[in-house]
Scaffold this motif. Structure first.
Motif, mmCIF file in Angstrom:
data_model
loop_
_atom_site.group_PDB
_atom_site.id
_atom_site.type_symbol
_atom_site.label_atom_id
_atom_site.label_comp_id
_atom_site.label_asym_id
_atom_site.label_seq_id
_atom_site.Cartn_x
_atom_site.Cartn_y
_atom_site.Cartn_z
ATOM 1 N N LEU A 68 41.965 49.823 56.769
ATOM 2 C CA LEU A 68 41.051 49.452 55.684
ATOM 3 C C LEU A 68 39.630 49.366 56.213
ATOM 4 N N SER A 69 38.689 49.388 55.292
ATOM 5 C CA SER A 69 37.283 49.175 55.596
ATOM 6 C C SER A 69 36.962 47.697 55.395
ATOM 7 N N THR A 70 36.563 47.017 56.451
ATOM 8 C CA THR A 70 36.176 45.611 56.327
ATOM 9 C C THR A 70 35.022 45.464 55.338
ATOM 10 N N TYR A 71 34.077 46.368 55.450
ATOM 11 C CA TYR A 71 32.895 46.350 54.583
ATOM 12 C C TYR A 71 33.308 46.466 53.114
ATOM 13 N N ASN A 72 34.154 47.429 52.802
ATOM 14 C CA ASN A 72 34.592 47.608 51.411
ATOM 15 C C ASN A 72 35.380 46.404 50.926
ATOM 16 N N THR A 73 36.260 45.902 51.780
ATOM 17 C CA THR A 73 37.109 44.772 51.395
ATOM 18 C C THR A 73 36.286 43.536 51.064
ATOM 19 N N LEU A 74 35.320 43.194 51.931
ATOM 20 C CA LEU A 74 34.555 41.965 51.748
ATOM 21 C C LEU A 74 33.422 42.100 50.736
ATOM 22 N N CYS A 75 32.832 43.289 50.664
ATOM 23 C CA CYS A 75 31.620 43.442 49.843
ATOM 24 C C CYS A 75 31.854 44.090 48.484
ATOM 25 N N HIS A 76 32.902 44.887 48.362
ATOM 26 C CA HIS A 76 33.129 45.582 47.098
ATOM 27 C C HIS A 76 34.435 45.160 46.419
ATOM 28 N N ASP A 77 35.519 45.084 47.180
ATOM 29 C CA ASP A 77 36.806 44.697 46.585
ATOM 30 C C ASP A 77 36.817 43.206 46.238
ATOM 31 N N ARG A 78 36.643 42.367 47.238
ATOM 32 C CA ARG A 78 36.703 40.919 47.004
ATOM 33 C C ARG A 78 35.350 40.305 46.632
ATOM 34 N N LYS A 79 34.278 41.064 46.890
ATOM 35 C CA LYS A 79 32.917 40.635 46.505
ATOM 36 C C LYS A 79 32.558 39.251 47.063
ATOM 37 N N ILE A 80 32.934 39.020 48.310
ATOM 38 C CA ILE A 80 32.616 37.753 48.973
ATOM 39 C C ILE A 80 31.173 37.753 49.463
ATOM 40 N N PHE A 81 30.711 38.916 49.938
ATOM 41 C CA PHE A 81 29.337 39.047 50.416
ATOM 42 C C PHE A 81 28.669 40.236 49.733
ATOM 43 N N ALA A 82 27.378 40.152 49.538
ATOM 44 C CA ALA A 82 26.626 41.270 48.971
ATOM 45 C C ALA A 82 26.530 42.388 50.011
ATOM 46 N N PRO A 83 26.613 43.638 49.588
ATOM 47 C CA PRO A 83 26.548 44.755 50.544
ATOM 48 C C PRO A 83 25.293 44.738 51.416
ATOM 49 N N GLU A 84 24.164 44.303 50.866
ATOM 50 C CA GLU A 84 22.911 44.305 51.614
ATOM 51 C C GLU A 84 22.637 42.993 52.340
ATOM 52 N N SER A 85 23.583 42.051 52.270
ATOM 53 C CA SER A 85 23.409 40.783 52.978
ATOM 54 C C SER A 85 23.533 41.005 54.479
ATOM 55 N N GLU A 119 38.844 50.325 40.992
ATOM 56 C CA GLU A 119 37.911 50.133 42.096
ATOM 57 C C GLU A 119 38.120 51.203 43.168
ATOM 58 N N THR A 120 37.088 51.428 43.971
ATOM 59 C CA THR A 120 37.123 52.497 44.966
ATOM 60 C C THR A 120 38.315 52.383 45.900
ATOM 61 N N LYS A 121 38.529 51.211 46.435
ATOM 62 C CA LYS A 121 39.626 51.031 47.391
ATOM 63 C C LYS A 121 40.971 51.323 46.746
ATOM 64 N N ALA A 122 41.135 50.913 45.490
ATOM 65 C CA ALA A 122 42.399 51.129 44.791
ATOM 66 C C ALA A 122 42.698 52.610 44.617
ATOM 67 N N GLN A 123 41.654 53.423 44.546
ATOM 68 C CA GLN A 123 41.854 54.852 44.345
ATOM 69 C C GLN A 123 42.136 55.595 45.648
ATOM 70 N N ASN A 124 41.864 54.945 46.776
ATOM 71 C CA ASN A 124 41.991 55.621 48.074
ATOM 72 C C ASN A 124 43.270 55.292 48.824
ATOM 73 N N VAL A 125 44.068 54.366 48.310
ATOM 74 C CA VAL A 125 45.250 53.916 49.051
ATOM 75 C C VAL A 125 46.504 53.987 48.179
ATOM 76 N N ILE A 126 47.649 54.052 48.855
ATOM 77 C CA ILE A 126 48.958 53.977 48.201
ATOM 78 C C ILE A 126 49.531 52.608 48.480
ATOM 79 N N ALA A 127 49.915 51.888 47.441
ATOM 80 C CA ALA A 127 50.415 50.526 47.612
ATOM 81 C C ALA A 127 51.697 50.518 48.444
ATOM 82 N N THR A 128 51.774 49.570 49.363
ATOM 83 C CA THR A 128 52.972 49.409 50.189
ATOM 84 C C THR A 128 54.226 49.297 49.336
#
Length: 357
Positions: free
Chosen positions: A87-104, A254-263
């Motif tokens: 996974l992309s840490t950046y995508n997970t934290l900033c876009h999927d879970r939206k914990i941090f802003a991408p430009e933070s 969401e972007t991540k959902a389109q790029n992965v196959i669920a376990t």
């Protein structure tokens, strides 16, 4: 080939568990792992285990989640490193879970960390081609750096069982209530089917958005959903076996959902259960609608509801995709097959190291 395997998540995590089993097919594996709780504490323990490791190895495989470990391993060795980014840490934290802003500051830091970790590795492994394309574009990395390794499933645990009775018609899902899973669309689909008394939904799991999703179901007055909470991993097959159909996902757009196959999709098909998945690029890489799975539009409760009604009304179609999905997985995504692919990747990394050395 002697492989040193390290991972930041516990070895019982599904991705790590399957890769470890696959590695053992062709290599002598030494695993440095930790199953303890606490992300920081676990990494401190891993640090000392790795620093005091003295057994010889030819190659390092950094499993999930290894973004911090890969820097340590590159400092300690010049041996080839294969990195399962997953996974992309950046995508997970900033876009999927939206914990941090991408430009933070943190957003920029994890972006840099992701990119540098992939640059450091000799080969980066990801779970779909769509995910590889995302990494190439986002981090501006060469395509030659990446290899695809589809997840597969544990064939010793997820075994086909006879189908359940026709009534009630159970629709099963489990998850950790992450945004990419789109469980809100399942709840809204259940609301659309509330006038079908024989259709009931069972949702297992808990996590980040559990209270929000449970609140949505209550506000919609959904009386056809049972939220069952967490169940032990080894008991999941019992719940899957009782399902008329399973919801594999992911259902968000969401972007991540389109790029992965669920376990869970692999596990449901491994038990020969008719499975509904989102019509995303990742699922389309290896599954065919109407043959292996039944696909529905992303972020569309009506499409999920229509898929459920179609499968309930057509027993032959259910049996076709259940058998087709199972046979497809057994042939191409078994532990043995994954082991062969991993061995090829290891041999390639070793050959490149010899040429450059």
């Amino acid at each position: 080939m002697r492989v040193l395997f390290v991972c930041g998540r516990e070895p019982e995590y599904v991705r790590n568990q399957i890769i470890l089993k696959a590695l053992h097919q062709h290599a002598e594996v030494t695993a440095i792992t930790d199953s303890g709780k606490g992300y920081i504490v676990r990494h401190v323990r891993l640090l000392f285990k790795i620093l005091f490791h003295r057994k010889a190895y030819d190659i390092v495989f950094v499993g999930f989640y290894g973004y911090l470990l890969i820097f340590l391993m590159r400092f300690l060795t010049r041996k080839p490193i294969i990195f399962d980014a997953y996974l992309s840490t950046y995508n997970t934290l900033c876009h999927d879970r939206k914990i941090f802003a991408p430009e933070s500051l943190i957003g920029r830091f994890v972006f840099w960390m992701d990119r540098l970790a992939c640059q450091i590795a000799d080969i980066v492994v990801l779970d779909t081609r769509a995910h590889i394309e995302y990494f190439i574009k986002l981090y501006r990395l060469p395509a030659t750096k990446f290899r695809v390794l589809y997840l597969g499933y544990d064939e010793e645990l997820f075994i086909p069982r006879p189908p359940p009775p026709e009534h009630p018609f159970k629709v099963f899902y489990y998850g950790s209530f992450l945004p990419l899973q789109g469980i809100e669309h399942i709840v809204q689909a259940a609301k659309l089917l509330e006038h079908e008394p024989d259709i009931i939904f069972q949702i297992v799991g808990g996590g980040m958005r559990f209270n929000e999703i449970r609140g949505l179901a209550e506000s919609l007055q959904c009386n056809n959903i049972g939220f069952l909470g967490w169940v032990p991993y080894h008991q999941l097959p019992d719940f899957i076996a009782q399902a008329s159909i399973c919801l594999g996902g992911h259902f968000s757009d969401e972007t991540k959902a389109q790029n992965v196959i669920a376990t869970k999709t692999y596990q449901f098909l491994g038990m020969a259960r008719p499975t509904i998945v989102g019509d995303n690029p990742a699922n389309a890489e290896i599954f065919t609608h109407g043959e292996h799975v039944y696909m529905c539009r992303l972020a569309d409760p009506q499409s999920i509801a229509d898929a459920i009604l179609t499968l309930r009304a057509n027993r032959d179609l259910r049996e076709k995709i259940a058998l087709g999905g199972y046979m497809h997985l057994a042939e191409r995504y078994s532990i043995v097959r994954i082991g062969t692919i991993l061995n090829d990747i290891i041999q390639e990394a070793q050959s490149h190291a010899c040429l450059s050395g």
